[in-house]
Write a protein that holds these residues in place. Structure first.
Motif, PDB file in Angstrom:
ATOM      1  N   MET A  60      45.086  35.043  44.605  1.00 52.92           N
ATOM      2  CA  MET A  60      44.124  34.998  43.542  1.00 52.92           C
ATOM      3  C   MET A  60      43.351  36.324  43.574  1.00 52.92           C
ATOM      4  N   ARG A  61      43.125  36.844  42.378  1.00 54.37           N
ATOM      5  CA  ARG A  61      42.350  38.084  42.258  1.00 54.37           C
ATOM      6  C   ARG A  61      41.081  37.773  41.476  1.00 54.37           C
ATOM      7  N   TYR A  62      39.984  38.424  41.846  1.00 57.58           N
ATOM      8  CA  TYR A  62      38.670  38.130  41.291  1.00 57.58           C
ATOM      9  C   TYR A  62      38.114  39.364  40.598  1.00 57.58           C
ATOM     10  N   TYR A  63      37.506  39.155  39.414  1.00 57.28           N
ATOM     11  CA  TYR A  63      36.964  40.266  38.635  1.00 57.28           C
ATOM     12  C   TYR A  63      35.568  39.917  38.133  1.00 57.28           C
ATOM     13  N   LEU A  64      34.692  40.906  38.147  1.00 52.50           N
ATOM     14  CA  LEU A  64      33.357  40.783  37.573  1.00 52.50           C
ATOM     15  C   LEU A  64      33.186  41.870  36.531  1.00 52.50           C
ATOM     16  N   SER A  65      32.399  41.545  35.509  1.00 52.01           N
ATOM     17  CA  SER A  65      32.133  42.491  34.440  1.00 52.01           C
ATOM     18  C   SER A  65      30.733  43.068  34.609  1.00 52.01           C
ATOM     19  N   GLU A  66      30.537  44.255  34.061  1.00 48.10           N
ATOM     20  CA  GLU A  66      29.225  44.899  34.125  1.00 48.10           C
ATOM     21  C   GLU A  66      28.182  44.092  33.352  1.00 48.10           C
ATOM     22  N   ASN A  67      28.619  43.330  32.342  1.00 45.63           N
ATOM     23  CA  ASN A  67      27.658  42.567  31.541  1.00 45.63           C
ATOM     24  C   ASN A  67      27.562  41.105  31.962  1.00 45.63           C
ATOM     25  N   GLY A  68      28.026  40.769  33.155  1.00 39.98           N
ATOM     26  CA  GLY A  68      27.856  39.423  33.700  1.00 39.98           C
ATOM     27  C   GLY A  68      29.047  38.500  33.575  1.00 39.98           C
ATOM     28  N   GLY A  69      30.152  38.963  33.019  1.00 39.83           N
ATOM     29  CA  GLY A  69      31.345  38.124  32.907  1.00 39.83           C
ATOM     30  C   GLY A  69      32.065  38.010  34.234  1.00 39.83           C
ATOM     31  N   ALA A  70      32.835  36.952  34.378  1.00 36.20           N
ATOM     32  CA  ALA A  70      33.612  36.738  35.597  1.00 36.20           C
ATOM     33  C   ALA A  70      34.935  36.106  35.213  1.00 36.20           C
ATOM     34  N   MET A  71      36.002  36.473  35.918  1.00 39.28           N
ATOM     35  CA  MET A  71      37.304  35.842  35.693  1.00 39.28           C
ATOM     36  C   MET A  71      38.146  35.946  36.947  1.00 39.28           C
ATOM     37  N   THR A  72      39.072  35.000  37.060  1.00 40.05           N
ATOM     38  CA  THR A  72      40.030  35.024  38.159  1.00 40.05           C
ATOM     39  C   THR A  72      41.428  35.110  37.558  1.00 40.05           C
ATOM     40  N   VAL A  73      42.334  35.741  38.295  1.00 39.00           N
ATOM     41  CA  VAL A  73      43.711  35.895  37.842  1.00 39.00           C
ATOM     42  C   VAL A  73      44.617  35.450  38.981  1.00 39.00           C
ATOM     43  N   SER A  74      45.509  34.529  38.672  1.00 41.36           N
ATOM     44  CA  SER A  74      46.483  34.084  39.641  1.00 41.36           C
ATOM     45  C   SER A  74      47.715  34.965  39.491  1.00 41.36           C
TER      46      SER A  74
ATOM     47  N   PRO B  39      38.485  46.084  29.612  1.00 43.17           N
ATOM     48  CA  PRO B  39      37.653  47.183  30.081  1.00 43.17           C
ATOM     49  C   PRO B  39      36.291  46.660  30.546  1.00 43.17           C
ATOM     50  N   GLY B  40      35.753  47.283  31.570  1.00 40.23           N
ATOM     51  CA  GLY B  40      34.444  46.892  32.081  1.00 40.23           C
ATOM     52  C   GLY B  40      34.502  45.916  33.245  1.00 40.23           C
ATOM     53  N   TYR B  41      35.697  45.383  33.538  1.00 35.11           N
ATOM     54  CA  TYR B  41      35.844  44.472  34.670  1.00 35.11           C
ATOM     55  C   TYR B  41      36.341  45.257  35.877  1.00 35.11           C
ATOM     56  N   ARG B  42      35.831  44.877  37.043  1.00 34.79           N
ATOM     57  CA  ARG B  42      36.282  45.512  38.282  1.00 34.79           C
ATOM     58  C   ARG B  42      36.694  44.424  39.257  1.00 34.79           C
ATOM     59  N   GLU B  43      37.682  44.729  40.061  1.00 42.50           N
ATOM     60  CA  GLU B  43      38.146  43.755  41.046  1.00 42.50           C
ATOM     61  C   GLU B  43      37.165  43.712  42.211  1.00 42.50           C
ATOM     62  N   VAL B  44      36.864  42.497  42.670  1.00 49.01           N
ATOM     63  CA  VAL B  44      35.934  42.290  43.782  1.00 49.01           C
ATOM     64  C   VAL B  44      36.561  41.339  44.788  1.00 49.01           C
ATOM     65  N   THR B  45      35.924  41.199  45.919  1.00 46.93           N
ATOM     66  CA  THR B  45      36.404  40.258  46.929  1.00 46.93           C
ATOM     67  C   THR B  45      36.002  38.838  46.523  1.00 46.93           C
ATOM     68  N   GLU B  46      36.625  37.871  47.153  1.00 48.97           N
ATOM     69  CA  GLU B  46      36.294  36.473  46.878  1.00 48.97           C
ATOM     70  C   GLU B  46      34.826  36.193  47.192  1.00 48.97           C
ATOM     71  N   GLU B  47      34.330  36.775  48.275  1.00 55.32           N
ATOM     72  CA  GLU B  47      32.935  36.559  48.659  1.00 55.32           C
ATOM     73  C   GLU B  47      31.979  37.110  47.602  1.00 55.32           C
ATOM     74  N   GLU B  48      32.272  38.312  47.089  1.00 59.54           N
ATOM     75  CA  GLU B  48      31.437  38.897  46.037  1.00 59.54           C
ATOM     76  C   GLU B  48      31.476  38.035  44.774  1.00 59.54           C
ATOM     77  N   TYR B  49      32.651  37.573  44.432  1.00 64.20           N
ATOM     78  CA  TYR B  49      32.821  36.730  43.245  1.00 64.20           C
ATOM     79  C   TYR B  49      32.015  35.439  43.393  1.00 64.20           C
ATOM     80  N   ASN B  50      32.147  34.787  44.552  1.00 65.00           N
ATOM     81  CA  ASN B  50      31.429  33.532  44.790  1.00 65.00           C
ATOM     82  C   ASN B  50      29.917  33.740  44.733  1.00 65.00           C
ATOM     83  N   ALA B  51      29.438  34.827  45.310  1.00 59.47           N
ATOM     84  CA  ALA B  51      28.003  35.101  45.282  1.00 59.47           C
ATOM     85  C   ALA B  51      27.512  35.347  43.855  1.00 59.47           C
ATOM     86  N   ALA B  52      28.282  36.076  43.070  1.00 57.70           N
ATOM     87  CA  ALA B  52      27.875  36.404  41.701  1.00 57.70           C
ATOM     88  C   ALA B  52      27.931  35.190  40.775  1.00 57.70           C
TER      89      ALA B  52
END
Length: 75
Positions: A1-15, A27-40
């Motif tokens: 599973m890959r985790y992404y956060l957006s600069e404007n507060g969006g979040a998504m996961t990709v299997s 555009p505007g999404y960056r890949e983050v760790t699972e821990e960062e995603y869960n915290a956000a």
């Protein structure tokens, strides 16, 4: 599973792997760790306790199981 956060507060996961034949990351999404995603996103991970072993059979149930085993052996 890959985790992404957006600069404007969006979040998504990709299997699986994003790519030319998969999901295109907007555009505007960056890949983050699972821990960062869960915290956000406010996700809390709770560990599952181990399953306790079955208690041993006692009294009549134990005797009945032993007798059944003897019958199965032909004794």
């Amino acid at each position: 599973m890959r985790y992404y956060l957006s600069e404007n507060g969006g979040a998504m996961t990709v299997s699986g792997d994003p790519g030319p034949f998969g999901v295109t990351i907007p555009p505007g999404y960056r890949e983050v760790t699972e821990e960062e995603y869960n915290a956000a996103t406010g996700v809390e991970t709770v560990p599952v306790p181990p399953v306790p072993p079955e208690p041993p059979a006692e009294g009549p149930a134990l005797e009945e199981a032993a007798a059944e085993a003897r019958r199965a052996k032909g004794e």
